[in-house]
Write an enzyme that holds these catalytic residues in place. Structure first.
Site, PDB file in Angstrom:
ATOM      1  N   ARG A 189       2.513  -1.221   6.568  1.00  0.00           N
ATOM      2  CA  ARG A 189       2.248   0.149   7.043  1.00  0.00           C
ATOM      3  C   ARG A 189       0.984   0.681   6.395  1.00  0.00           C
ATOM      4  NH1 ARG A 189       7.762   0.134   6.941  1.00  0.00           N
ATOM      5  NH2 ARG A 189       7.766   0.383   4.684  1.00  0.00           N
ATOM      6  N   GLU A 206       0.292  -4.918 -17.334  1.00  0.00           N
ATOM      7  CA  GLU A 206       0.308  -3.659 -18.098  1.00  0.00           C
ATOM      8  C   GLU A 206       1.099  -2.581 -17.377  1.00  0.00           C
ATOM      9  OE1 GLU A 206       0.268  -1.482 -20.821  1.00  0.00           O
ATOM     10  OE2 GLU A 206      -1.613  -2.453 -21.374  1.00  0.00           O
ATOM     11  N   VAL A 214       5.220  -1.742 -17.605  1.00  0.00           N
ATOM     12  CA  VAL A 214       5.916  -0.993 -18.650  1.00  0.00           C
ATOM     13  C   VAL A 214       5.217   0.339 -18.894  1.00  0.00           C
ATOM     14  CG1 VAL A 214       6.678  -0.975 -21.053  1.00  0.00           C
ATOM     15  CG2 VAL A 214       6.643  -3.133 -19.785  1.00  0.00           C
ATOM     16  N   ALA A 235     -16.984  -3.257 -16.327  1.00  0.00           N
ATOM     17  CA  ALA A 235     -16.709  -4.692 -16.189  1.00  0.00           C
ATOM     18  C   ALA A 235     -17.977  -5.525 -16.269  1.00  0.00           C
ATOM     19  CB  ALA A 235     -16.009  -4.964 -14.863  1.00  0.00           C
ATOM     20  N   LEU A 239       0.861  -1.195   0.000  1.00  0.00           N
ATOM     21  CA  LEU A 239       0.000   0.000   0.000  1.00  0.00           C
ATOM     22  C   LEU A 239       0.895   1.241   0.000  1.00  0.00           C
ATOM     23  CD1 LEU A 239      -3.117   0.207  -0.069  1.00  0.00           C
ATOM     24  CD2 LEU A 239      -3.055   0.770   2.370  1.00  0.00           C
ATOM     25  N   GLY A 240       1.961   1.163  -0.809  1.00  0.00           N
ATOM     26  CA  GLY A 240       2.846   2.319  -0.970  1.00  0.00           C
ATOM     27  C   GLY A 240       2.287   3.247  -2.036  1.00  0.00           C
ATOM     28  N   GLY A 284       0.310   1.039  -4.727  1.00  0.00           N
ATOM     29  CA  GLY A 284      -0.764   0.354  -3.999  1.00  0.00           C
ATOM     30  C   GLY A 284      -1.819   1.340  -3.517  1.00  0.00           C
ATOM     31  N   LYS A 297      11.974  -3.132 -18.879  1.00  0.00           N
ATOM     32  CA  LYS A 297      10.759  -2.838 -19.641  1.00  0.00           C
ATOM     33  C   LYS A 297      10.933  -3.227 -21.116  1.00  0.00           C
ATOM     34  CE  LYS A 297       9.830   1.000 -16.482  1.00  0.00           C
ATOM     35  NZ  LYS A 297      10.157   2.436 -16.263  1.00  0.00           N
TER      36      LYS A 297
END
Lengths: 440, 440
Positions: free
Chosen positions: B48, B129, B132, B35, B13-14, B17, B205
């Site tokens: 964290r 996806e 890159v 969707a 969850l940086g 995230g 990449k």
């Protein structure tokens, strides 16, 4: 695991039809490896042979409707162009349970809603990547690649003929009519160039892009369309001096009041990537709330570039042919669109907000600039730059104005008042200005 | 028809995230309409908290492997970065039958072959996806949108830090070290900038792009990598005078002898669209046999641009989750790749063919130019331009050479011989030159 081939019927063997035939044939092995199954040309419907295509061993019929009814065809590829026959062909194919791939922007922009409704009811795919910007995979990018985003605006050079003309006007300081005649001689422009230079073709494509970007039904009749025929070599030069370049853009923005949907000549800052798109090439800039600005560039027309998009659609069909319809990507990106969604109305042109370039010819008398400035001020239009040139044509002085963003309705009133001034000769030239920055 | 929600577990969850968490939450309604089913965050695995994310009501665990084993999770989103733990996490998720979405270019470039093999055996999707060029949908464009084409070459600005440094060196005439220090202060460059400025990140990449473009296994260890640290302000200026701009490019070309796979500083003509890609932005030019040249531009990094790509992958997973595995788009675009395909070997660097820019310091004596020209001639290298500048540093004269295309092996020999000349002081600077035109 070996899957059955997908059997394709190509209707129309002209430029794009021939290109599609040749790409499918030449790259058949790679295409089969990508699709996991062969994509075979089962039948061709065309009145005339194409000298670039070797149809030996292919079932060729002059009756395209035979293809639409052929029980051995899985996918009909409509490449005949035009409105009425194409519409009837596509509807017949759908009735017979066939998937459809088309490069026909006019057909989709004008009859797309009913075509998608019919296809939805039959549970078949209608794919149209080639209808917008030729080989550039912009439909796929907008509909799938940017699916996380609320699209904020998009702006595109989506007519190669118009961009060719504007590019040569700028590079060579030539007049519109002069470059158009050259483009016609070279085959880049039709003998009747109306669709291209008046922006109708671009409006077809913009209509499709906007529906996919925002999830609204196709509404070609509400698109504003203005051509490039009135742009002069002087406008191009003035724009250049001010740090801008003139492009014929299709623009659609999401605003609090609804959607803008408009095609017109536009001044854009030289440092934007779109300003570096020259000649017959196309490019579409798309701004999403998460991704920020993106751009897609390539050939917007031509036999094999357009075929590239047609075959990409066939690859998608090959993968999704056995998929239940509700798992497929919706025609217009969002489920439920074919039933209509009026939550985002297309705004009338007088409600749009943009900046403006104005060029007027004034009599060389004291106080003219003050009178011009007063008219703008009274309409709440603030001026970013004003340039008074040296007198030409006797006593007439060209004045160039660059305004800040204002409502089109106010600008219409400004122009009405300017044109009624005794000091102003002839009509006022108005070209809209878009900064295309990340804030707009 | 109502479909079950797709249940996502986000690991990490940086920056990315947190961005993914927020985009999925903020645009949940639009995403569900796209969707055809909701995409819900079922669990977050993170040591964290992220102050930008409101995880109220979300099951948060510090043990990311709990997410990989959680039977209520359909898709694990790997956003922890790095190699070993990420690899173990992804392999554990696959073992437990979960689909995986990752933004981890190092992981895919180095361990992709084994990961895809494991995923293939389990019949699950691994989507990448975001690995890159951040938010640019270039994987989708290459793998699907250009599926009709034999790709001939691709060239990309795929590291934002490097492009930021080169842009500022050029615009402000500054030295590499100076701009790097500024980029570090602004957070555009890491405190250890090796991965970015030495081209390792770009090579990761490029490795992925090349596999997808040509249908070959991932072969990061065979990529040639050269950084931008030795580029001087003078090189930037000389390139400019010659009509070029220096970009740090990842380049991969299909040739008769195999594939070129190389990252290095490159002179490209100013009029190419890639030359107008500035600052931290990314862009990839792709040449296909049918479509011709195309280009994809946007943000190559950042929280929400990268999240845009992660969520696009989740949309694909949502659509394909019930699809039989052999109908899905193959991991590396072509079926059968995970088993390996050596028909297109990666060429050793000495076999590549390109043009060169050389900068050397010569003693200001008669006959030096002739000796230099003789060395090039003897190696079969023809000269396009030669510029002898005014003497600097006492009697030393800078000589700038632009060559026609030649084999790298010959150029290595030229440089070896030049550096052994008594008339030449210090090492010869060599920067490769690519025209990136439609013929190459």
């Amino acid at each position: 695991m070996t899957l059955k081939p997908v059997r394709v019927g190509i209707c129309g063997l002209g430029t794009v039809g021939g290109g599609t035939f040749n790409v499918l044939t030449r790259n058949a092995e790679d295409i089969a490896r990508r699709a996991g199954r062969p994509i075979v040309i089962e039948q061709v419907g065309a009145r005339r042979a194409n000298p670039d295509c070797d149809t030996t061993g292919i079932n060729v019929t002059e009756d395209i409707f035979e293809v639409a009814r052929n029980p051995d065809i899985d996918v009909l590829v409509e490449l005949i162009g035009g409105y009425d026959v194409a519409r009837e062909l596509v509807m017949t194919a759908i009735e017979h349970g066939k998937h459809v791939v088309t490069a026909n922007k006019a057909l989709i922009a004008v009859y797309g809603n009913e075509i998608f409704q019919a296809a939805h009811d039959k549970g078949v795919i209608v794919a149209f990547e080639a209808a917008v910007a030729g080989g550039i995979p912009v439909i796929k990018s907008l509909r799938e690649g940017l699916g996380a985003n609320r699209i904020q605006w998009l702006a595109g050079i989506i007519n190669g003929t118009g961009n060719y003309i504007l590019t040569h006007m700028r590079d060579e300081g030539r007049a519109f009519e002069d470059v158009l005649a050259e483009a016609q001689a070279l085959g880049y422009a039709e003998s009747d160039p109306t669709f291209d230079v008046e922006g109708i073709d671009a409006a077809h494509k913009l209509t499709i892009l906007a529906s996919i970007a925002y999830g609204v039904p196709l509404q070609f009749d509400k698109a504003y369309t203005e051509g490039i025929a009135r742009i002069t070599a002087d406008d191009v030069e003035q724009a250049d001096n001010l740090g801008y370049i003139i492009k014929h853009l299709g623009i659609s923005k999401r605003t609090d009041k609804g959607l803008e949907l408009r095609v017109h000549p536009t001044l854009i800052p030289k440092e934007r990537l779109l300003a570096s798109v020259h000649g017959v090439k196309n490019a579409i800039a798309v701004m999403g709330d998460a991704v920020g600005p993106t751009l897609y560039y390539g050939a917007g027309a031509g036999a094999e570039p357009t075929a590239s998009a047609v075959v990409a659609d066939l690859l998608d069909v090959a993968r999704d042919i056995t998929t239940a319809h509700h798992y497929r990507v919706p025609y217009l990106a969002f489920s439920g669109i074919v039933e209509g969604d009026e939550s985002l109305p297309i705004m009338p042109m007088e409600d749009i907000v943009t900046a403006y370039y104005l060029r007027l010819l004034a009599v060389d008398r004291p106080g003219v600039l003050a009178r011009v400035a007063t008219i703008l001020s009274e309409q709440g239009v603030s001026i970013e730059a004003i340039i008074q040139k040296e007198a030409i044509e006797g006593e007439l002085v060209p004045i160039i104005l660059l305004t800040h963003r204002t409502r089109e309705k106010n600008m219409n009133e400004v122009i009405r008042q300017l044109e009624s001034l005794a000091d102003i000769a002839g009509p006022v030239t108005r070209i809209r200005v878009e900064s295309l920055d990340e804030q707009e």
